[in-house]
Design a protein around this motif. Structure first.
Motif, PDB file in Angstrom:
ATOM      1  N   GLY A 292      93.770  42.038  60.535  1.00 11.73           N
ATOM      2  CA  GLY A 292      93.345  43.306  61.191  1.00 11.73           C
ATOM      3  C   GLY A 292      92.820  44.496  60.436  1.00 11.73           C
ATOM      4  O   GLY A 292      92.798  44.351  59.232  1.00 11.73           O
ATOM      5  N   GLY A 293      91.797  45.056  61.207  1.00 12.18           N
ATOM      6  CA  GLY A 293      90.921  46.056  60.659  1.00 12.18           C
ATOM      7  C   GLY A 293      89.813  45.402  59.675  1.00 12.18           C
ATOM      8  O   GLY A 293      89.237  46.362  58.891  1.00 12.18           O
ATOM      9  N   GLY A 294      89.289  44.349  60.102  1.00  9.80           N
ATOM     10  CA  GLY A 294      88.208  43.759  59.352  1.00  9.80           C
ATOM     11  C   GLY A 294      88.723  43.328  57.755  1.00  9.80           C
ATOM     12  O   GLY A 294      87.673  43.533  57.216  1.00  9.80           O
ATOM     13  N   LEU A 295      89.753  43.110  57.561  1.00  9.10           N
ATOM     14  CA  LEU A 295      90.052  42.965  56.092  1.00  9.10           C
ATOM     15  C   LEU A 295      89.440  41.575  55.510  1.00  9.10           C
ATOM     16  O   LEU A 295      89.405  40.634  56.278  1.00  9.10           O
ATOM     17  CB  LEU A 295      91.553  42.826  55.773  1.00  9.10           C
ATOM     18  N   ARG A 296      89.039  41.510  54.326  1.00  9.62           N
ATOM     19  CA  ARG A 296      88.474  40.584  53.859  1.00  9.62           C
ATOM     20  C   ARG A 296      89.562  39.560  53.311  1.00  9.62           C
ATOM     21  O   ARG A 296      89.446  38.071  53.102  1.00  9.62           O
ATOM     22  CB  ARG A 296      87.542  40.561  52.675  1.00  9.62           C
ATOM     23  N   ARG A 297      90.770  40.074  53.056  1.00  8.51           N
ATOM     24  CA  ARG A 297      91.841  39.361  52.561  1.00  8.51           C
ATOM     25  C   ARG A 297      93.122  39.735  53.447  1.00  8.51           C
ATOM     26  O   ARG A 297      93.137  41.030  54.068  1.00  8.51           O
ATOM     27  CB  ARG A 297      92.222  39.544  51.092  1.00  8.51           C
ATOM     28  N   PRO A 298      94.144  38.653  54.006  1.00  7.25           N
ATOM     29  CA  PRO A 298      95.151  39.069  54.594  1.00  7.25           C
ATOM     30  C   PRO A 298      95.834  40.257  54.176  1.00  7.25           C
ATOM     31  O   PRO A 298      96.200  40.258  52.973  1.00  7.25           O
ATOM     32  CB  PRO A 298      95.832  37.789  55.130  1.00  7.25           C
ATOM     33  N   GLY A 299      96.009  41.273  54.945  1.00  4.38           N
ATOM     34  CA  GLY A 299      96.995  42.417  54.817  1.00  4.38           C
ATOM     35  C   GLY A 299      98.460  41.815  55.100  1.00  4.38           C
ATOM     36  O   GLY A 299      98.810  40.973  55.741  1.00  4.38           O
ATOM     37  N   GLN A 300      99.566  42.743  54.531  1.00  2.00           N
ATOM     38  CA  GLN A 300     100.769  42.415  54.873  1.00  2.00           C
ATOM     39  C   GLN A 300     101.552  43.627  55.394  1.00  2.00           C
ATOM     40  O   GLN A 300     101.255  44.897  55.061  1.00  2.00           O
ATOM     41  CB  GLN A 300     101.766  42.149  53.444  1.00  2.00           C
ATOM     42  N   ARG A 301     102.028  43.560  56.840  1.00  2.00           N
ATOM     43  CA  ARG A 301     102.770  44.554  57.436  1.00  2.00           C
ATOM     44  C   ARG A 301     104.571  44.292  57.365  1.00  2.00           C
ATOM     45  O   ARG A 301     104.887  43.116  57.919  1.00  2.00           O
ATOM     46  CB  ARG A 301     102.314  44.323  58.869  1.00  2.00           C
ATOM     47  N   VAL A 302     105.015  44.956  56.556  1.00  2.00           N
ATOM     48  CA  VAL A 302     106.328  44.834  56.458  1.00  2.00           C
ATOM     49  C   VAL A 302     107.001  45.288  57.599  1.00  2.00           C
ATOM     50  O   VAL A 302     106.701  46.317  58.161  1.00  2.00           O
ATOM     51  CB  VAL A 302     106.899  45.400  55.199  1.00  2.00           C
ATOM     52  N   GLY A 303     108.176  44.777  58.054  1.00  2.00           N
ATOM     53  CA  GLY A 303     108.748  45.207  59.260  1.00  2.00           C
ATOM     54  C   GLY A 303     110.384  44.768  59.297  1.00  2.00           C
ATOM     55  O   GLY A 303     110.832  44.270  58.431  1.00  2.00           O
ATOM     56  N   ARG A 304     110.794  44.685  60.647  1.00  2.00           N
ATOM     57  CA  ARG A 304     112.297  44.487  60.783  1.00  2.00           C
ATOM     58  C   ARG A 304     112.399  44.209  62.360  1.00  2.00           C
ATOM     59  O   ARG A 304     111.486  44.867  63.243  1.00  2.00           O
ATOM     60  CB  ARG A 304     113.220  45.721  60.181  1.00  2.00           C
ATOM     61  N   VAL A 305     113.322  43.184  62.465  1.00  2.00           N
ATOM     62  CA  VAL A 305     113.658  42.805  63.849  1.00  2.00           C
ATOM     63  C   VAL A 305     114.449  44.024  64.600  1.00  2.00           C
ATOM     64  O   VAL A 305     115.582  44.272  64.151  1.00  2.00           O
ATOM     65  CB  VAL A 305     114.245  41.396  64.040  1.00  2.00           C
ATOM     66  N   ILE A 306     113.949  44.721  65.571  1.00  2.00           N
ATOM     67  CA  ILE A 306     114.779  45.675  66.157  1.00  2.00           C
ATOM     68  C   ILE A 306     115.314  45.271  67.652  1.00  2.00           C
ATOM     69  O   ILE A 306     116.150  45.888  68.145  1.00  2.00           O
ATOM     70  CB  ILE A 306     114.023  46.892  66.233  1.00  2.00           C
ATOM     71  N   ALA A 307     114.831  44.136  68.059  1.00  2.00           N
ATOM     72  CA  ALA A 307     115.358  43.827  69.457  1.00  2.00           C
ATOM     73  C   ALA A 307     114.774  42.271  69.713  1.00  2.00           C
ATOM     74  O   ALA A 307     113.629  41.839  69.125  1.00  2.00           O
ATOM     75  CB  ALA A 307     114.935  44.591  70.604  1.00  2.00           C
ATOM     76  N   ARG A 308     115.220  41.525  70.709  1.00  2.00           N
ATOM     77  CA  ARG A 308     114.813  40.197  71.283  1.00  2.00           C
ATOM     78  C   ARG A 308     114.862  40.289  72.582  1.00  2.00           C
ATOM     79  O   ARG A 308     115.691  41.196  73.486  1.00  2.00           O
ATOM     80  CB  ARG A 308     115.587  39.036  70.569  1.00  2.00           C
ATOM     81  N   SER A 309     113.774  39.780  73.183  1.00  2.00           N
ATOM     82  CA  SER A 309     113.620  39.992  74.660  1.00  2.00           C
ATOM     83  C   SER A 309     113.340  38.227  75.221  1.00  2.00           C
ATOM     84  O   SER A 309     112.424  37.822  74.644  1.00  2.00           O
ATOM     85  CB  SER A 309     112.416  40.847  75.083  1.00  2.00           C
TER      86      SER A 309
END
Length: 203
Positions: free
Chosen positions: A106-123
């Motif tokens: 995302g954002g036109g990166l030449r190498r993959p970026g990492q988005r750190v997160g957390r599971v806050i719900a399931r649906s």
């Protein structure tokens, strides 16, 4: 996770992300593969060629199978990857509050970026605002940095396994909230395996 297993899939001016997987959906060390897991919505209405970059080898998509009732697709390439360390597709849903890492271009990166997160719900069901992107057995994440356009199809890693692919971001009035909906793989693992078999038979 080795970022060299995360791919950029491009068709015309549009692109998304994806990840290399093994034919049996299990972890594999130093293994060549021509199979990619990505998002289904990128393939919707697309007729032109899809090219691969970002994982240190050029390739083109031979064919794809979209998994019914969710935003997951399996693609087969015309060229196997160089040897890679491939991650297992999870057989269980992502636990509540589990830490996650989403990779994407995302954002036109030449190498993959990492988005750190957390599971806050399931649906059980999630539907995009265009009412065309549909996910069953979704997980809802809060990411920092935020997932953005182009990350779709990228792997969501939980406990060293591919737990989901990135599907949708929540951006009311164009404001990205950092909340992302991802398509979990465990409930659809059988359909993913069947898609692999169909692609191997067809090409």
């Amino acid at each position: 996770m080795s970022s060299s297993t995360t791919l950029r899939l491009k068709s015309g001016r549009s692109y998304c992300s994806g990840v290399l997987i093994s034919p049996d959906l299990e972890a594999a060390v130093h293994t060549r593969t021509d199979l990619v897991l990505s998002c289904s919505h990128f393939l919707r209405g697309r007729s032109g060629p899809i090219f691969v970059s970002g994982a240190w080898f050029p390739a083109k998509v031979l064919g794809a199978v979209r998994i019914p009732r969710t935003d997951i697709a399996v693609l087969r390439l015309d060229t196997p990857s160089p040897p890679k360390d491939l991650l297992r597709l999870s057989t269980s849903p992502a636990p509540f509050l589990a830490p996650t890492v989403t990779e994407g271009f995302g954002g036109g990166l030449r190498r993959p970026g990492q988005r750190v997160g957390r599971v806050i719900a399931r649906s059980p069901i999630a539907v995009g605002r265009n009412v065309r992107t549909f996910v069953t057995s979704a997980a809802i994440l809060h990411n920092n940095p935020k997932a953005i356009k182009g990350d779709s199809g990228g792997p969501v890693i939980v406990n060293g396994e591919i737990a989901a692919v990135q599907s949708m971001v929540t951006d009311p009035l164009g404001m990205n909230t950092g909340i992302a909906t991802v398509a979990q793989v465990a409930p659809h693992r059988g359909a993913i395996a069947a898609a692999v078999a169909a692609l191997q038979q067809a090409y």
